[in-house]
Scaffold this active site. Structure first.
Site, PDB file in Angstrom:
ATOM      1  N   ILE A 100     -13.278  21.820 -14.218  1.00 51.82           N
ATOM      2  CA  ILE A 100     -13.051  20.476 -14.101  1.00 51.82           C
ATOM      3  C   ILE A 100     -12.848  19.778 -15.464  1.00 51.82           C
ATOM      4  CG2 ILE A 100     -14.179  18.259 -13.270  1.00 51.82           C
ATOM      5  CD1 ILE A 100     -13.199  20.246 -11.091  1.00 51.82           C
ATOM      6  N   HIS A 137      -8.580  26.755  -1.680  1.00 58.49           N
ATOM      7  CA  HIS A 137      -8.812  26.417  -0.081  1.00 58.49           C
ATOM      8  C   HIS A 137      -7.732  25.684   0.267  1.00 58.49           C
ATOM      9  CE1 HIS A 137     -12.636  27.742  -1.663  1.00 58.49           C
ATOM     10  NE2 HIS A 137     -13.301  27.869  -0.565  1.00 58.49           N
ATOM     11  N   LYS A 342     -19.057  28.131   4.213  1.00 57.31           N
ATOM     12  CA  LYS A 342     -18.089  28.700   5.209  1.00 57.31           C
ATOM     13  C   LYS A 342     -18.934  30.336   5.575  1.00 57.31           C
ATOM     14  CE  LYS A 342     -14.473  28.727   2.666  1.00 57.31           C
ATOM     15  NZ  LYS A 342     -14.782  30.169   2.556  1.00 57.31           N
ATOM     16  N   ILE A 428     -19.448  19.025  -8.161  1.00 54.34           N
ATOM     17  CA  ILE A 428     -18.348  19.704  -7.809  1.00 54.34           C
ATOM     18  C   ILE A 428     -18.595  20.956  -7.371  1.00 54.34           C
ATOM     19  CG2 ILE A 428     -16.050  20.301  -8.318  1.00 54.34           C
ATOM     20  CD1 ILE A 428     -15.948  17.494  -9.865  1.00 54.34           C
ATOM     21  N   SER A 430     -17.766  24.230  -4.334  1.00 58.04           N
ATOM     22  CA  SER A 430     -16.670  24.568  -3.564  1.00 58.04           C
ATOM     23  C   SER A 430     -15.994  23.393  -2.776  1.00 58.04           C
ATOM     24  CB  SER A 430     -17.105  25.729  -2.595  1.00 58.04           C
ATOM     25  OG  SER A 430     -15.748  26.158  -1.857  1.00 58.04           O
ATOM     26  N   CYS A 496      -8.185  49.882 -22.624  1.00 59.34           N
ATOM     27  CA  CYS A 496      -9.134  49.862 -21.224  1.00 59.34           C
ATOM     28  C   CYS A 496      -8.413  50.753 -20.246  1.00 59.34           C
ATOM     29  CB  CYS A 496      -9.244  48.651 -20.813  1.00 59.34           C
ATOM     30  SG  CYS A 496      -9.944  48.502 -18.958  1.00 59.34           S
ATOM     31  N   CYS A 538     -14.375  51.537 -23.095  1.00 58.51           N
ATOM     32  CA  CYS A 538     -13.657  50.865 -24.014  1.00 58.51           C
ATOM     33  C   CYS A 538     -14.550  49.871 -24.773  1.00 58.51           C
ATOM     34  CB  CYS A 538     -12.563  50.214 -23.126  1.00 58.51           C
ATOM     35  SG  CYS A 538     -13.404  48.701 -22.180  1.00 58.51           S
TER      36      CYS A 538
END
Lengths: 582, 418
Positions: A100, A137, A342, A428, A430, A496, A538
């Protein structure tokens, strides 16, 4: 308690809380919000009381109820103290470098104003913005008419554009919600209506066969599904970093390891903000402090809400199993409607892993990211059956995050009603990631409006909406990859092995517009250590590249800033032995 | 595109031996290594005890590697270092490798491939350790790299989880460098490492070994601040009420090794669940024609000498295969998994002219006074009496078989008392 006399609103709520939670809770009105105080036995009671006081005609719930015997740790602050920002004057101070705050910085950088974004951590996106599944979403979950619904749908629409401008991989992978007979019958009309009210486009019912064509490896325990094709997937931390880098390239300043410690107000106006790096004098302040947003509001004497952290755990599976999933699939449980989330599922990330989760657990610690066996086992039991070809041995790691939930369970996107030069982007949770681009545009408008009363605000003549990301070599065609390596041979040296990340990419991360030099920060940008060996191979090579490119001694290199040093001292013969793995 | 008869992936002890023997068998051979120097994990194993079988000497890891590197260099067998194979595709009868290095991407063709990729270490989350994620939690191999190659101590006061060999070696190594090792904790009721390492690395340094205990939780924000230890029951589940907090600044994990077979899997090479490496025949050929496996990529060894041996055998077979391809007839070797953890090879190619089988096996439990018998129908191919078998200590046996008597009959491994 609710006798014949006409009781006031507050007395009524007080009565209910005493009846159903605890006698030791006291309600009061503070400005136009409701304040809860007292001491109870359990944290569940705190949450229960908070919920009872919600949506009762007050602006917000300030829940200060304590739990007997439980002392909450104070906000973790960097140990660093210096004068880097002492007496700094800025037009806009943004507190919080999550998605945000970073998106707001980017949108505000269109204007001829000075912007400073501070974050107390060693990097951006350290908290909730790194600790989610990257889902954009569709906007079906929030109740119509909430800010959540509005910003989610608008934000989702903006993603194709911002992701392209900022050179961040983004895909509209869609999400599939499987249902059984009961669910199909009861929920279906509700979903249709809600999709219409929220403006969610493209929702479609699929038969079992159609569903299986899209996701051939899912189990058979469903009768049909609903697909939301606008759902997208993105790397949430790469997105956050991209917003912030674009802001920096357009003149904004980012100061990491910088914590707001207190705020000085006079005449309902913020005069200065004290940090561990000096006193900052901003014209306006934007509160984008995530789980700490209520504490920042409190510092400015403008607290009217409470963040109650809701923890979620997510498991990461080996990329090998990525082939068994194409999108985001969930199967909601019947009794989850009140749990505030959800209920999670399986997600194919933009990088090709499968994520499983998240769950949702109310708990009081805002910065506690520890995991426990019970929660992880629950996720395994609940969601692994969706994909019969995955098993616990595919788990490479797991993590948790805390959603910045308010009792109202809606976003707070507004100019402070009390402090003249404060704007909140708070509460803020989900779908915050999905909503970020739209929230940032509205906050930009508010900020420009407030600033315009204090100064002339002109658009920048040369604002550049584009930002070039670090090249992802392993995703390129061999021809393109060859061209990169010819130009920069270190793009051909693989550091890596699990994620196939080259030295060149790591060097690019260290030298990126917001320079970083901890292992985790580099991991967020270019992924070394994100694979199945979790950095066992790594880590030394990455440390060596940091040493060479960030002018740091190996003893100063950390995992994630602060005192998270990789090594503690030289061995007896003295360190710095010639080691040449690169 | 350059063509080779045999391309070896990995220049650790298995790959070096494989490359060498492939070359000696007359094959045009290339070795590809992803690190800057050949030698594999031996580079950081500065303790001694390597080469007792191979050279009848006690060498350090780097010394052991050096001998093979010299042999490879003397024969001018090419080794590409800092070079990474991104993919292998089979086109008709040729394997085409995409190989990336600082020079760009090149294609290499090969008639046969030897996978000598070694293994990786299991991490804390893969064994379900919970709590926070501070700095200071690392695998024993990573700790070994910090200390032996870089010259830095990763912690001052640590506990070691798991009694695998690298963990035991690191207990001694960290102690010698001045760190305090509070103890080695093993979830099983018997140690995972070699007995000689228990004696030489723990007992000689008074480092306690705690059996049937594990870490249930890690604490600390930036650095590790401590761990919660629990007793476990016979199913290795933590027992409630036995939690104990131990203050430390490091957790070193030696909780198992996993053969690296991602490339093998991309070539549809079938993997044995027991070894986590490919199924192979007595020529170390996987179930995909032309792809061979050896060393710790095949199964996790406890002695480098056997890693070398399997590499050597794989190299020889790959060279032969490259010179003249042949059709195989694979008969499975039956093994009772209640008695053995595994045996390698898992198949006999009865069409092969190689009727000598070098087999590596591990018993499932600690057993005393048993006979291991290898049988084909009613013919006994091999029989040996053991006073004891211990899972951490791999057994190597060699037997011959008569091809004609094998037709249509599988080979069985048995374990009997007596």
């Amino acid at each position: 308690m609710n006798g014949g006399a006409v009781l006031g609103r507050i007395e009524k709520i007080q009565g209910e809380i005493i009846n159903s939670v605890s006698k030791n809770i006291f309600c009061a009105e503070k400005r136009n919000s409701i304040l809860l105080e007292g001491e109870v036995e359990t944290y569940e009671e705190v949450i229960k009381a908070g919920k009872l006081a919600t949506n009762r005609g007050y602006k917000g719930v300030i829940n200060n109820i304590k739990v007997k015997g439980l002392t909450l740790p104070s906000r973790k602050h960097p140990k660093l103290i210096d004068n880097k920002l002492e007496r700094k004057k800025v037009d806009v101070l943004i507190i919080g470098g999550g998605v945000i705050g970073s998106a707001i910085a980017r949108e505000l950088s269109k204007w001829e104003i000075s912007i400073l974004l501070i974050d107390k951590e060693d990097d951006l996106a350290v908290h909730a913005s790194s600790r989610n599944n990257g889902m954009i979403h569709p906007g079906i979950d929030p109740n119509p008419k909430t800010k959540k619904a509005y910003y989610n749908v608008q934000g989702n629409k903006l993603y194709s554009k911002v992701a392209k401008e900022l050179d961040v991989s983004f895909e509209r992978c869609g999400n599939i919600v499987l249902y059984d007979a009961w669910y199909g019958k009861i929920i279906s009309p509700v979903l249709k209506l809600r999709a219409r009210l929220n403006g969610v486009e493209g929702m479609k019912y699929l038969s079992k066969r159609e569903t299986k064509e899209l996701e051939p490896y899912i189990y058979d325990d469903f009768i049909g599904s609903v697909i939301f094709p606008t759902t997208g997937i993105v790397s949430p931390y790469k997105m956050t970093i991209a917003f912030a880098e674009n802001a920096v390239l357009n003149g904004a300043e980012v100061s990491l390891n910088t914590a707001a410690l207190s705020i000085k107000c006079e005449d309902r106006k913020i005069i200065y903000v004290d940090t561990n790096r000096g006193r900052i004098f901003p014209k306006i302040v934007i509160n984008a402090a995530g789980v700490h947003a209520d504490e920042i509001a409190e510092m400015a004497d403008d607290r009217f809400f409470t963040i109650h952290p809701r923890k979620g755990h997510i498991l990461i599976l080996d990329k090998k199993k990525g082939q068994f999933l194409n999108s985001i699939v969930s199967k909601p449980a019947i009794n989850q409607s009140k749990s505030g989330t959800k209920g999670g599922g399986v997600t194919k990330t933009i990088d090709g892993n499968i994520l499983v989760g998240p769950d949702a657990v109310e708990q009081p610690f805002k910065e506690d990211y520890s995991t426990n066996k019970e929660n992880i086992d629950n996720i395994i039991n609940k969601h692994f059956p969706i994909l019969p070809l995955i098993s616990p041995s595919d788990i490479i790691t797991y993590f948790s995050g805390n959603r910045a939930a308010t009792y109202e369970e809606d976003f707070i996107i507004e100019k402070s009603e009390y402090v003249k030069n404060l704007i909140h982007a708070a509460g803020i949770q989900s779908p915050g990631l999905a909503s970020a681009p739209a929230i940032a545009l509205d906050i930009e408008k508010m900020a420009v409006e407030v600033l315009s009363t204090m100064m002339e605000v002109k658009p920048k003549e040369k604002w550049n909406p584009y930002r070039k990301g670090i090249p992802e070599l392993f995703k390129m065609s061999e021809k393109e990859r060859n061209e990169y390596i010819k130009k920069r041979p270190d793009y051909g040296i693989i550091i890596c092995r699990c994620e196939e990340i080259s030295k060149g990419e790591i060097v690019d991360a260290i030298n990126s517009p917001i320079p970083v030099n901890s292992l985790d920060a580099i991991k967020r940008r270019v992924r070394p250590g994100m694979g199945r060996c979790q950095g066992a191979f790594c880590t030394p090579s990455v440390a060596k590249i940091i040493e060479e490119n960030a002018n740091k001694n190996i003893l100063e290199i950390t995992k994630k800033g602060g005192e998270s040093y990789l090594v503690v001292e030289e061995t007896k013969k003295g360190g710095g032995a010639q080691f040449g793995i690169l | 595109m350059e063509f080779y008869d045999v391309v070896v992936l990995g220049a650790g002890p298995a790959g070096l031996a494989a490359g060498l023997s492939s070359y000696e068998e007359g094959a045009n051979t290339l070795i590809i290594e992803r690190e800057k120097y050949p030698g594999g994990i031996l580079k950081q194993c500065i303790h001694d005890g390597f080469g007792l079988v191979e050279f009848k000497e006690r060498l350090t890891g780097p010394e052991y590697a050096e001998r093979f590197i010299k042999m490879v260099r003397n024969k001018k067998i090419p080794i590409l270092t800092s070079t990474f194979v991104t993919s292998i595709k089979k086109e008709e009868e040729i394997f085409i490798l995409s190989v990336v290095s600082k020079d760009g991407i090149i294609k290499v063709g090969a008639k046969a491939i030897i996978l000598a990729n070694g293994c990786r270490e299991r991490t804390s989350k893969q064994i379900g350790i919970h709590g926070t994620r501070p700095s200071g939690v690392m695998t024993a191999g990573l700790a070994q790299y910090f200390v032996n190659i870089m010259g830095y101590l990763p912690c001052k006061k640590c506990i070691i989880l798991g009694s695998g060999d690298i963990g035991l070696i690191m207990a001694r190594r960290l102690t010698l460098e001045g760190a305090k090792v509070l103890g080695v904790y093993e979830v099983k009721n018997s140690p995972s490492g070699l007995t000689r390492n228990i004696v030489q690395c723990l007992n000689d340094f008074s480092i306690p070994l705690y059996l049937s205990k594990t870490i249930t939780k890690i604490s600390g924000d930036d650095r590790v601040e401590g761990v919660e230890i629990c007793d476990v029951d016979e199913n290795m589940k933590p027992i409630k009420g036995t939690e104990k907090f131990i203050e430390c600044d490091g957790v070193i994990l030696s909780v198992g090794l996993i053969p690296e077979n991602e490339i093998a899997e991309s070539l549809n090479v079938e993997i044995d669940n027991a070894t986590k490496g490919p199924y192979v025949d007595q020529n170390f050929m996987t179930k995909v024609d032309g792809i061979f496996s050896c060393g710790n990529a095949l199964h996790v060894n406890d002695l480098v000498d056997y890693v070398t041996e399997s590499g050597r055998l794989a190299g020889k077979s790959a060279a032969k295969y490259a010179s003249s391809k042949y059709k195989r007839a694979l008969n499975p070797i039956e093994i009772p998994l209640n008695k053995f953890l595994y045996a390698v090879p898992q198949y006999i190619d009865i069409n092969s002219d190689n009727n000598k089988v070098v087999m590596y096996l591990r018993s499932r439990d600690i057993v005393k006074n048993v006979k291991v018998i290898i049988k084909s129908r009613n013919e006994i191919l091999y029989e040996k009496r053991y006073t004891h078998l211990n899972p951490p200590e791999m057994e190597r046996i060699v037997f011959d078989f008569n091809r004609s008597s094998l037709n249509d009959y599988s080979i069985k491994i048995l374990m009997q008392e007596g």
